[in-house]
Write a protein that holds these residues in place. Structure first.
Motif, PDB file in Angstrom:
ATOM      1  N   ASP A 200       3.193  13.150   1.085  1.00 36.21           N
ATOM      2  CA  ASP A 200       3.481  11.891   0.421  1.00 36.21           C
ATOM      3  C   ASP A 200       4.313  11.004   1.361  1.00 36.21           C
ATOM      4  N   VAL A 201       4.247   9.694   1.168  1.00 32.44           N
ATOM      5  CA  VAL A 201       4.972   8.763   2.030  1.00 32.44           C
ATOM      6  C   VAL A 201       5.654   7.721   1.152  1.00 32.44           C
ATOM      7  N   ARG A 202       6.907   7.404   1.484  1.00 33.20           N
ATOM      8  CA  ARG A 202       7.632   6.326   0.836  1.00 33.20           C
ATOM      9  C   ARG A 202       8.196   5.388   1.901  1.00 33.20           C
ATOM     10  N   LYS A 203       8.135   4.104   1.599  1.00 36.93           N
ATOM     11  CA  LYS A 203       8.782   3.104   2.445  1.00 36.93           C
ATOM     12  C   LYS A 203      10.209   2.940   1.956  1.00 36.93           C
ATOM     13  N   ILE A 204      11.163   3.066   2.853  1.00 36.34           N
ATOM     14  CA  ILE A 204      12.572   2.976   2.458  1.00 36.34           C
ATOM     15  C   ILE A 204      13.046   1.530   2.504  1.00 36.34           C
ATOM     16  N   GLU A 205      12.637   0.782   3.473  1.00 35.86           N
ATOM     17  CA  GLU A 205      12.939  -0.659   3.547  1.00 35.86           C
ATOM     18  C   GLU A 205      11.980  -1.314   4.537  1.00 35.86           C
TER      19      GLU A 205
ATOM     20  N   ARG B 200      -2.647  12.278   6.621  1.00 32.64           N
ATOM     21  CA  ARG B 200      -2.457  10.958   6.020  1.00 32.64           C
ATOM     22  C   ARG B 200      -2.714   9.921   7.099  1.00 32.64           C
ATOM     23  N   ASP B 201      -3.592   8.958   6.815  1.00 30.56           N
ATOM     24  CA  ASP B 201      -3.780   7.802   7.680  1.00 30.56           C
ATOM     25  C   ASP B 201      -2.937   6.681   7.108  1.00 30.56           C
ATOM     26  N   LEU B 202      -1.978   6.203   7.885  1.00 30.51           N
ATOM     27  CA  LEU B 202      -0.930   5.328   7.368  1.00 30.51           C
ATOM     28  C   LEU B 202      -0.890   4.029   8.159  1.00 30.51           C
ATOM     29  N   THR B 203      -1.019   2.901   7.454  1.00 27.14           N
ATOM     30  CA  THR B 203      -0.834   1.595   8.082  1.00 27.14           C
ATOM     31  C   THR B 203       0.649   1.239   8.026  1.00 27.14           C
ATOM     32  N   VAL B 204       1.248   1.015   9.189  1.00 29.67           N
ATOM     33  CA  VAL B 204       2.691   0.768   9.271  1.00 29.67           C
ATOM     34  C   VAL B 204       2.946  -0.668   9.702  1.00 29.67           C
ATOM     35  N   GLN B 205       4.146  -1.165   9.330  1.00 29.92           N
ATOM     36  CA  GLN B 205       4.536  -2.535   9.633  1.00 29.92           C
ATOM     37  C   GLN B 205       5.813  -2.539  10.462  1.00 29.92           C
ATOM     38  N   PRO B 206       5.917  -3.393  11.459  1.00 29.17           N
ATOM     39  CA  PRO B 206       7.141  -3.471  12.264  1.00 29.17           C
ATOM     40  C   PRO B 206       8.370  -3.746  11.399  1.00 29.17           C
ATOM     41  N   GLY B 207       9.499  -3.155  11.787  1.00 27.15           N
ATOM     42  CA  GLY B 207      10.735  -3.356  11.050  1.00 27.15           C
ATOM     43  C   GLY B 207      10.876  -2.493   9.818  1.00 27.15           C
ATOM     44  N   SER B 208      10.018  -1.475   9.673  1.00 19.41           N
ATOM     45  CA  SER B 208      10.010  -0.640   8.474  1.00 19.41           C
ATOM     46  C   SER B 208      10.386   0.807   8.792  1.00 19.41           C
ATOM     47  N   SER B 209      10.955   1.468   7.777  1.00 20.92           N
ATOM     48  CA  SER B 209      11.247   2.902   7.865  1.00 20.92           C
ATOM     49  C   SER B 209      10.425   3.640   6.817  1.00 20.92           C
ATOM     50  N   TYR B 210       9.878   4.783   7.201  1.00 21.61           N
ATOM     51  CA  TYR B 210       9.011   5.553   6.326  1.00 21.61           C
ATOM     52  C   TYR B 210       9.544   6.980   6.185  1.00 21.61           C
ATOM     53  N   PHE B 211       9.485   7.481   4.966  1.00 15.13           N
ATOM     54  CA  PHE B 211       9.941   8.835   4.681  1.00 15.13           C
ATOM     55  C   PHE B 211       8.729   9.681   4.307  1.00 15.13           C
TER      56      PHE B 211
ATOM     57  N   ALA C 257       0.826  -1.212   0.000  1.00 15.56           N
ATOM     58  CA  ALA C 257       0.000   0.000   0.000  1.00 15.56           C
ATOM     59  C   ALA C 257       0.859   1.261   0.000  1.00 15.56           C
ATOM     60  N   VAL C 258       2.001   1.206   0.697  1.00 13.70           N
ATOM     61  CA  VAL C 258       2.933   2.329   0.699  1.00 13.70           C
ATOM     62  C   VAL C 258       4.048   2.018  -0.302  1.00 13.70           C
ATOM     63  N   PRO C 259       4.230   2.824  -1.347  1.00 16.02           N
ATOM     64  CA  PRO C 259       5.257   2.512  -2.349  1.00 16.02           C
ATOM     65  C   PRO C 259       6.654   2.469  -1.743  1.00 16.02           C
ATOM     66  N   TRP C 260       7.428   1.468  -2.156  1.00 16.18           N
ATOM     67  CA  TRP C 260       8.836   1.391  -1.794  1.00 16.18           C
ATOM     68  C   TRP C 260       9.637   2.297  -2.714  1.00 16.18           C
ATOM     69  N   MET C 261      10.599   3.007  -2.162  1.00 15.03           N
ATOM     70  CA  MET C 261      11.528   3.769  -2.978  1.00 15.03           C
ATOM     71  C   MET C 261      12.545   2.801  -3.588  1.00 15.03           C
ATOM     72  N   VAL C 262      12.777   2.924  -4.883  1.00 16.79           N
ATOM     73  CA  VAL C 262      13.705   2.056  -5.605  1.00 16.79           C
ATOM     74  C   VAL C 262      14.994   2.828  -5.868  1.00 16.79           C
ATOM     75  N   PHE C 263      16.125   2.133  -5.822  1.00 19.21           N
ATOM     76  CA  PHE C 263      17.432   2.748  -6.029  1.00 19.21           C
ATOM     77  C   PHE C 263      18.154   2.080  -7.192  1.00 19.21           C
ATOM     78  N   GLU C 264      19.106   2.815  -7.780  1.00 16.84           N
ATOM     79  CA  GLU C 264      19.984   2.249  -8.799  1.00 16.84           C
ATOM     80  C   GLU C 264      21.423   2.363  -8.332  1.00 16.84           C
ATOM     81  N   ASP C 265      22.232   1.360  -8.706  1.00 15.29           N
ATOM     82  CA  ASP C 265      23.660   1.397  -8.392  1.00 15.29           C
ATOM     83  C   ASP C 265      24.385   2.390  -9.283  1.00 15.29           C
TER      84      ASP C 265
END
Length: 276
Positions: free
Chosen positions: A271-276, A232-243, A98-106
């Motif tokens: 806006d919200v992004r999940k970092i990991e 923003r009403d945000l459902t969060v999961q343990p072990g996660s970081s949010y930006f 539900a919360v988009p993950w931020m994607v990275f490139e090397d």
């Protein structure tokens, strides 16, 4: 005016189009870093969303001389895209949750210069900035503007949150917002997400969170504790970081203000992004 530019290519960041999995923070020992870009510029966003055909804004990257002898890792022509399928981030996001993950490139470590072109490489440069890519880091470069005065704000992400905890971090990218305060479940986050001015980045704030939970995030102007400026009403999961990213104009402005010929309509959002 920027809004009248007919774009052919609208690129502003590095290429690695959306991987469908989260990025692990485990690159220690490599000679590369992980990089992403996020467009919070209202001026660029107005072009992207108004485009009738596919357009891109280019932001080519060049490694400064004498820094790297091996073949470079990473695409050197990043972009944001408008028209059919607006892309505000590069290389993209993973939307499995539900919360988009931020994607990275090397990218190879080093110092790069990037030039923002409004209409392909042959068009004039609107903005230039340097980007320091340090090995083993995860960095996001946020592009914003105040009436066409472009800025980049670099953020280095830390390792994942511990099991049974969540973490938040906040960046304030609204150029006309007062000093902002964040409330989580009606509680002011004093000393962390308080008095947030333009381009300010908070420290992390960590919570015990043994199970998935719904949190109510509310933003207030520092001078007004009654009227909510974003929610923003945000459902969060343990072990996660949010930006958390606050962007756009927080108020309406008549034509002529902020150096713009056209009026500005309030469009600020959280806006919200999940970092990991």
């Amino acid at each position: 005016m920027f809004k009248n530019i007919h774009l052919t290519v609208l690129s502003v960041v590095l290429i690695c189009l959306a991987a469908c999995h989260k990025t692990e923070f485990n690159s220690e020992g490599s000679e590369t870093a992980k990089v992403s870009f996020y467009n919070a510029s209202n001026k660029i966003d107005s072009v992207l969303t108004a485009a009738k055909t596919t357009v891109k804004i280019v932001l080519p990257l060049s490694l400064q001389s004498g820094q790297h002898s091996a073949p470079l890792v990473g695409n050197l022509l990043p972009f944001f895209q408008g028209g059919s399928g607006v892309i505000h981030e590069f290389p993209g996001t993973s939307n499995l949750n539900a919360v988009p993950w931020m994607v990275f490139e090397d990218y190879s470590a080093g110092v790069y210069q990037s030039d923002l072109h409004a209409d392909g490489l042959a068009s004039p440069i609107l903005f230039s900035f340097n980007m320091q890519v340090m090995k083993n880091n995860h960095n996001t470069y946020f592009l914003s503007d105040s009436a066409g005065n472009y800025k980049t704000t670099a953020v280095t992400h830390l390792d994942r949150a511990q099991a049974g905890k969540i973490r938040f971090r906040f960046i304030q990218l609204s150029p006309d917002a007062d000093s902002l305060n964040l409330h989580i479940n009606t509680v002011l986050q004093a000393g962390k997400f308080q008095n947030m001015s333009y381009r300010k980045i908070s420290d992390y704030i960590e919570y015990d969170m043994p199970k998935d939970s719904l949190l109510r995030l509310r933003l207030f102007n520092g001078s007004d504790s009654l009227n909510i400026t974003a929610r923003r009403d945000l459902t969060v999961q343990p072990g996660s970081s949010y930006f958390l990213i606050y962007k756009g104009y927080s108020k309406d402005h008549d034509a002529g203000k902020f150096g713009r010929d056209e009026a500005i309509i309030r469009n600020a959002a959280l806006d919200v992004r999940k970092i990991e």
